[in-house]
Design an enzyme around this catalytic site. Structure first.
Site, PDB file in Angstrom:
ATOM      1  N   TRP A 142     -17.005   6.998   6.670  1.00  0.00           N
ATOM      2  CA  TRP A 142     -15.166   7.919   6.782  1.00  0.00           C
ATOM      3  C   TRP A 142     -15.497   8.880   6.028  1.00  0.00           C
ATOM      4  O   TRP A 142     -14.679   9.862   6.101  1.00  0.00           O
ATOM      5  CB  TRP A 142     -14.309   7.043   7.021  1.00  0.00           C
ATOM      6  CG  TRP A 142     -14.272   6.579   8.672  1.00  0.00           C
ATOM      7  CD1 TRP A 142     -14.716   6.538   9.564  1.00  0.00           C
ATOM      8  CD2 TRP A 142     -12.514   5.419   8.205  1.00  0.00           C
ATOM      9  NE1 TRP A 142     -14.177   5.786  10.306  1.00  0.00           N
ATOM     10  CE2 TRP A 142     -12.699   5.667   9.517  1.00  0.00           C
ATOM     11  CE3 TRP A 142     -11.575   5.197   7.655  1.00  0.00           C
ATOM     12  CZ2 TRP A 142     -11.888   4.312  10.155  1.00  0.00           C
ATOM     13  CZ3 TRP A 142     -10.993   3.849   8.058  1.00  0.00           C
ATOM     14  CH2 TRP A 142     -11.211   3.784   9.285  1.00  0.00           C
ATOM     15  N   GLU A 193       0.675  -0.974   0.153  1.00  0.00           N
ATOM     16  CA  GLU A 193      -0.226  -0.402  -0.086  1.00  0.00           C
ATOM     17  C   GLU A 193       0.935   1.384   0.070  1.00  0.00           C
ATOM     18  O   GLU A 193      -0.068   2.188   0.263  1.00  0.00           O
ATOM     19  CB  GLU A 193      -0.949  -0.367   0.705  1.00  0.00           C
ATOM     20  CG  GLU A 193      -2.640  -1.144   0.783  1.00  0.00           C
ATOM     21  CD  GLU A 193      -3.305  -1.333   2.595  1.00  0.00           C
ATOM     22  OE1 GLU A 193      -3.414  -0.124   3.044  1.00  0.00           O
ATOM     23  OE2 GLU A 193      -3.586  -2.066   2.835  1.00  0.00           O
ATOM     24  N   HIS A 198      -0.055  -0.920  17.449  1.00  0.00           N
ATOM     25  CA  HIS A 198      -0.101   0.206  17.760  1.00  0.00           C
ATOM     26  C   HIS A 198       1.011   0.596  18.584  1.00  0.00           C
ATOM     27  O   HIS A 198       1.862   1.366  19.490  1.00  0.00           O
ATOM     28  CB  HIS A 198      -1.098   0.809  18.687  1.00  0.00           C
ATOM     29  CG  HIS A 198      -2.653   0.388  17.900  1.00  0.00           C
ATOM     30  ND1 HIS A 198      -2.840   1.742  17.083  1.00  0.00           N
ATOM     31  CD2 HIS A 198      -3.253  -0.168  18.270  1.00  0.00           C
ATOM     32  CE1 HIS A 198      -3.912   1.059  16.307  1.00  0.00           C
ATOM     33  NE2 HIS A 198      -4.842  -0.115  17.492  1.00  0.00           N
TER      34      HIS A 198
END
Ligand code: GLN
Ligand code: ZN
Length: 758
Positions: free
Chosen positions: A564, A487, A697
């Site tokens: 979104w 990506e 994260h």
């Protein structure tokens, strides 16, 4: 005379000044004084923008979050943040952001954050327990009140109401939040008395919890609370927003307050019921201009229903946006690149205030007094309704002709799984990643230079191909089973698709606060959606050409693209979602034709689209799941469909997740210790599943042993034949230095699991 007021204005600034100042301050490059001065300057600007209104909100500004401000106002500050000297703002940011462990202490945990009702704004959850006590600290609010008055505006303090405050909170000790109400109410009484002493006429007290399904004890709490606040000080405008009052309507009108605000955009159908049950003398504030979207309101239509109400109520009718403008960008005037036609359909916060003023003048004088503005508005509404860019008959016909067969795979999962097993010959516990690889500074630079026209297409293409090759080679070296292209060419998983779809537009500065200093710029879905040409096939085909291993085609799903974006208000969300589904379906089929045999369709935002009221969940889940199925399921049995979701609260929607019928789902679980799989005690997820084993994260690299343990736990809930091994989410925010060892441990853990099983 109808009065015009506002419920709240965006605090980030038209150029995101607050964000940049916060981040500079956190890095130590901006002093407390400088940050405070910037805050004061932003408030001034906002009040000046609103100065023509009859009442202007004060207290809607926050350096991080308005709920956190409320916690400080009420003296409910977690003890861990209070400790230590320093400026009050330090304690405030300590709760908001936590503080890393230092040499001398263990650091401070950040407050938990969660979504503000059904918006994409996140607030800091008030921490409650039986021990919680409250103590008024109105210093900040009073200082801002004084500032506002100096600016010369008619100030209306805005506070979160006591019941909603408790409703938003979380009792860590499992105690009953409502048991705190008797301790909380005196503080509110004191606050209202203080404000009255300062000469405040009206206070806006926000109680959006009134639009949710409340149990009888919460309904009772409303009665208790507002009985107690009666006569405590300034007049109260009870503000509800984000939905209809429903079964709470009579409760709301029975409360002894001086006025009620209703979101007359989402609860238009309740205006008359509210009007007829409103006690004598009460103010009715109608939120007639949406605070949630970026469209011009249809002013003529609004006047048609407002005029008789204005006749009836006189100065007891107030007009406002449906909710605070926190959820829309500041000012359309800053948009230079939007094409003029589309631009003429839009209204940001500043323009919405102007619409309210036009409505006010039309009601207070007559329509002729604002004829020009009304004509302009009517022309814009007409142009939008009839524009060929909005209406695409081919797309509308395709949605009309949708049948549920479109969403049906040819065979059931068991049969597909058998065919796929033969075709792919994957080992047990197959390993894969979620899509993105680290987005290095070089990648970001190439993308932005290409966008700015500083890098030629051919050069850009070469550089992206090199990144894809790097990602493929690394994955082969690691020994992953199903690969991704990484990506590199995507800046954002929604924007990338929006830019290539017809019916989407992008603003330059249409930023909205998501939390703290984080802002998002939702793309604008304005018309019927179509896909002029393939969006991902080139990159994916190239990636597949580099390897013998299966390469996943990566798409964002229709529900996530919808949730979104700023979406249309001229058709149901479901209609836009089906259109997106058809566009993604075409992409899926083109990928399949190009020889891509595994296709992942991310639905990261499916859960956050759930309506506030549970009674409405099934309807949403029906069209959301249908949309996914239409997008995904038009493929041969041999093609393996994956989906990914970055959360794990599935318990209440697991049946719908299963109904999507993806062959494989990957989800976030590592931090919750596989807790999510508890849902499977009650409901057996029928297809394959990859519970995340690497918390992306965090910079921590999970060990092989940790991963084996997590997967062993998972294997107790799900038959091991149906388990995949993968990270929690995409790796784009991490560095290669962290990612490589983590994935190495993941692959070796999978090998150990296979050996154990054998
Ligand atoms: N495929 C996306 C990625 O890896 C998924 C991101 C997400 O779920 N938020 O970045
Ligand atoms: Zn994710």
């Amino acid at each position: 005379m109808a009065r015009i007021h506002n419920l709240g204005f965006p605090r980030i600034g038209a150029q995101r000044e607050l964000k940049f100042a916060q981040e500079k301050h956190w890095k130590g490059a901006l002093s407390h004084g400088e940050l405070q001065a910037l805050g004061a300057e932003l408030r001034q600007q906002n009040w000046r923008r609103q100065s023509a209104l009859d009442l202007v909100p004060v207290g809607d500004f926050a350096f991080y979050d308005q709920v956190l401000d409320a916690s400080f106002l009420l003296g409910n500050v977690p003890a861990r943040a209070r400790a230590g000297e320093g400026e009050p703002l330090d304690a405030y940011f300590r709760v908001a952001r936590g503080r890393a462990a230092g040499d001398t202490d263990g650091g401070v945990a950040a407050g938990e954050m969660t979504k503000w009702f059904d918006t994409n704004y996140h607030y800091i959850v008030p921490e409650l327990s039986v021990e919680t006590s409250f103590r008024l600290d109105a210093s900040r609010l009073l200082a801002q009140l004084a500032e506002a008055r100096k600016t010369g505006v008619a100030a209306k303090p805005v506070i979160i109401g006591p019941v909603t405050y408790l409703w938003l909170g979380k009792a860590k000790d499992g105690s009953d939040r409502l048991s705190l109400l008797p301790k909380l109410l005196p503080v509110y009484r004191e606050l209202l008395a203080t404000l009255a002493r300062e000469g405040v006429d009206w206070v806006q007290i926000d109680e959006p919890a009134l639009v949710t399904e409340l149990s009888p004890v919460w309904q009772q709490a409303y009665k208790t609370a507002y009985e107690a606040l009666k006569g405590a000080g300034s007049k109260l405008l009870l503000a509800t927003y984000f939905g209809r009052l429903g079964e709470n309507l009579e409760l709301a009108t029975s409360l002894p307050v001086d006025g009620i605000h209703l979101d007359a955009v989402s609860a238009r159908g309740e205006v008359h019921a509210l009007l007829s049950s409103l006690p004598e003398g009460r103010v009715l504030s109608l939120g007639v201009v949406s605070g949630r979207n970026i469209w011009k309101a249809d002013l003529g239509k609004a006047l048609d229903y407002l005029e008789p109400i204005a006749q009836q109520l006189g100065d007891r009718l107030w007009l406002a946006p449906s909710c605070s403008h926190l959820h829309v960008p500041v000012d359309l005037a800053n948009e230079q690149k939007l094409d003029p036609e589309l631009r003429s359909w839009l209204a940001f916060a500043q323009q919405k205030l102007e619409e309210l003023q036009v409505l006010g003048k039309a009601l207070n004088q007559c329509r002729a007094a604002v004829q020009e503005a009304l004509n302009h508005n009517a022309a814009a509404i007409h142009s939008r309704r009839t524009s060929a860019r909005v209406n695409n008959p081919r797309v509308q016909a395709a949605v009309q002709g949708l049948s549920s067969e479109l969403g049906q795979r040819k065979s059931r999962y068991q049969a597909r799984a058998a065919v796929q097993a033969k075709a792919f010959k994957l080992p047990q516990f197959p390993t894969t990643t979620i899509g993105s690889f680290p987005q290095t500074p070089e990648i970001r630079r190439a993308r932005s230079e290409y966008r700015a026209g500083k890098l030629e297409e051919a050069q850009y293409e070469l550089q992206m191909r090199a990144e894809i090759e790097r990602a493929v080679r690394e994955q082969e070296k690691l020994g992953l089973d199903v690969l991704v292209h990484g990506e590199a060419e995507r800046n954002d998983m929604v924007e990338y698709f929006g830019e290539q779809l017809q019916g989407y537009a992008f603003s330059e500065l249409g930023w909205v606060q998501s939390y703290g200093s984080r802002c998002v710029k939702p793309p604008i879905l304005f018309g019927d959606i179509s896909r002029p040409s393939p969006m991902t096939v080139g990159w994916t085909r190239y990636a597949q050409s580099l390897t013998q291993r299966p390469m996943k085609g990566m798409l964002t799903g229709p529900v996530t693209i919808l949730n979104w974006s700023f979406v249309r208000d001229d058709q149901p969300r479901s209609a836009s979602c089906y259109q997106l589904a058809l566009a993604i379906r075409e992409e899926v089929q083109d990928l399949e034709k190009a020889g891509v045999r595994v296709i992942q369709i991310d639905e990261a935002a499916l859960r956050e689209g759930l309506p506030l009221r549970r009674a409405e969940w099934q309807e949403y889940l029906k069209w959301a799941v249908d949309s996914f199925r239409i997008a995904a399921n038009g493929v041969a049995d041999e093609t393996q469909i994956h989906t990914h979701m970055c959360y794990s609260e599935f318990n209440d929607i697991i049946e719908s997740i299963a109904a999507m019928d993806a062959d494989v789902i990957t989800i976030e679980t590592s931090r919750s210790d596989m807790e999510l799989l508890d849902a499977f005690d009650r409901f057996e997820y029928p297809n394959e599943i990859g519970p995340g084993v690497y918390d992306i994260h965090s910079p921590n690299v999970p060990t092989e042993q940790q991963i084996v343990e997590l997967m062993t736990k998972a294997a107790k809930k799900v038959p091991p034949q149906r388990l995949w091994v993968n990270p929690d989410c995409g790796l784009k925010t991490r560095n290669w230095d962290e990612v490589l060892p983590a994935l190495q441990n993941m692959v070796s853990a999978a090998k150990r699991l296979r050996a154990q099983l054998a």
